[in-house]
Motif scaffolding. Structure first.
Motif, PDB file in Angstrom:
ATOM      1  N   ILE A 122      40.451  47.993  40.079  1.00  0.00           N
ATOM      2  CA  ILE A 122      39.565  47.955  41.249  1.00  0.00           C
ATOM      3  C   ILE A 122      39.567  46.594  41.939  1.00  0.00           C
ATOM      4  O   ILE A 122      39.057  46.444  43.045  1.00  0.00           O
ATOM      5  N   TRP A 123      40.141  45.590  41.259  1.00  0.00           N
ATOM      6  CA  TRP A 123      40.268  44.263  41.866  1.00  0.00           C
ATOM      7  C   TRP A 123      41.661  44.121  42.461  1.00  0.00           C
ATOM      8  O   TRP A 123      42.644  44.543  41.857  1.00  0.00           O
ATOM      9  N   ARG A 124      41.748  43.532  43.653  1.00  0.00           N
ATOM     10  CA  ARG A 124      43.047  43.309  44.289  1.00  0.00           C
ATOM     11  C   ARG A 124      43.163  41.827  44.640  1.00  0.00           C
ATOM     12  O   ARG A 124      42.228  41.229  45.174  1.00  0.00           O
ATOM     13  N   PHE A 125      44.316  41.260  44.314  1.00  0.00           N
ATOM     14  CA  PHE A 125      44.521  39.824  44.526  1.00  0.00           C
ATOM     15  C   PHE A 125      45.651  39.574  45.525  1.00  0.00           C
ATOM     16  O   PHE A 125      46.372  38.597  45.439  1.00  0.00           O
ATOM     17  N   ASP A 126      45.764  40.497  46.489  1.00  0.00           N
ATOM     18  CA  ASP A 126      46.805  40.386  47.519  1.00  0.00           C
ATOM     19  C   ASP A 126      46.248  39.956  48.863  1.00  0.00           C
ATOM     20  O   ASP A 126      46.922  40.033  49.883  1.00  0.00           O
TER      21      ASP A 126
END
Length: 331
Positions: A122-126
């Motif tokens: 659920i976390w996005r680092f883009d």
């Protein structure tokens, strides 16, 4: 993502003494296990050196075939496919790796956990996240995680994941495991010295062809291309985890891509962790664990484990270390 915060020293002072046998250094950099591997061996000649490196590549490929969760035919994938359904008989090599991983989970209070692979992403680092996930979504994302739900039967040599949908993955220990196994293989083949660098998980044995010690440099937190301090790596290993490139910012807070499997929240307050120990596998796992535990709890844990040391760079780029690290952190 592992950050390579170690820089190899090829300009150390020479060891003078008795005349050494003429040896050569053979090195190859290639992509294995989805990451950058640097393989270096000291051999009698280049031909033998390249044969040794090919043997190393074959061993790493064999290990990847066993632990990869992307390979549908791997033992790991078979365990995951049968989660909540039935136990799976596995090789003793994989059984023991999972057994060691569970022990590390216990001593780190779950900060390290190979069942992290069960986590919903659920976390996005883009750079595309414009708000934090809800507390409900975060709680739900880790519902299937738990090292105690990985059941091992030593007599039957089986692994069972208690809940359907559970998964295990070796992203935080697999490269270190591969480095150790490859080192063991090369030593058994008579390779007297070498260095294996699996994208920041590094192990060495013997000395360089010149007789010098292998050295690693702790990167300056303000400039990772500059060395803060040099440390010898003699018959031992080091692994580094960092968030120099992969993180998100919300309301002035920096959140690392390394997620705490116990809470579902990204870690905060640390920029990098370097662990020093005999085995790369242990270094790999503990680097992730200390990142999650945080500076004080992480260093306290390492100070209680014989033969293991740590260097932590906190969120303000200040350097902290365990009791056995001797460099001056005021440099």
């Amino acid at each position: 993502m592992k950050q390579i915060a170690v820089i190899l020293c090829f300009f150390c002072s020479l060891s003078y003494g008795q005349e050494r046998e003429k040896l050569v250094t053979v090195k190859k950099v290639l992509k294995l296990m989805g990451t950058r591997f640097e393989l270096t061996v000291v051999a009698q000649n280049e031909e033998i050196g390249y044969i040794n490196i090919q043997e190393a590549v074959s061993e790493i490929t064999r290990i990847e075939k066993m632990i990869s969760s992307w390979d549908a035919d791997s033992e790991t994938s078979l365990i995951n496919k049968n989660a909540g359904i039935k136990s799976v008989k596995v090789s003793m090599e994989l059984f023991r790796l999972i057994e060691r991983a569970k022990k590390i989970s216990e001593i780190t209070d779950g900060a390290f956990d190979i069942s992290y692979a069960s986590m919903d992403k659920i976390w996005r680092f883009d750079g595309k996240m414009d708000k934090l996930p809800t507390e409900t979504a975060i709680t739900s994302s880790i519902a299937k995680i738990g090292h105690k739900k990985i059941l091992l039967d030593k007599e039957r040599q089986t692994v069972f994941l208690e809940e359907e949908g559970m998964r295990i993955g070796f992203g935080a220990i697999g490269k270190g495991f591969a480095a150790d196994r490859t080192k063991e293989l090369l030593i058994s083949k008579g390779v007297k010295a070498g260095l294996i660098n699996a994208s920041g998980d590094l192990t060495t044995w013997g000395t360089k062809a010149t007789g010098e010690k292998w050295m690693i440099g702790i990167a300056n937190p303000l400039s990772k291309n500059k060395v803060f301090s040099w440390l010898p790596v003699v018959e031992s290993s080091v692994a580094t985890s960092g968030n120099y490139e992969k993180y998100i910012m919300f309301k002035g807070e920096k959140y690392s891509h390394i997620i705490d499997p116990r809470t579902g929240y990204p870690t905060k307050g640390i920029n990098s962790v370097s662990i020093f120990a005999k085995d790369a596998e242990l270094c790999d796992a503990l680097a992730t664990a200390v990142f999650i535990l945080g500076r004080d709890s992480g260093i306290h844990l390492i100070n209680q484990i014989p033969g293991v040391e740590v260097v932590v760079v906190d969120g303000e780029n200040k350097i902290h270390k365990s009791s056995g690290i001797l460099f001056d952190n005021n440099q």
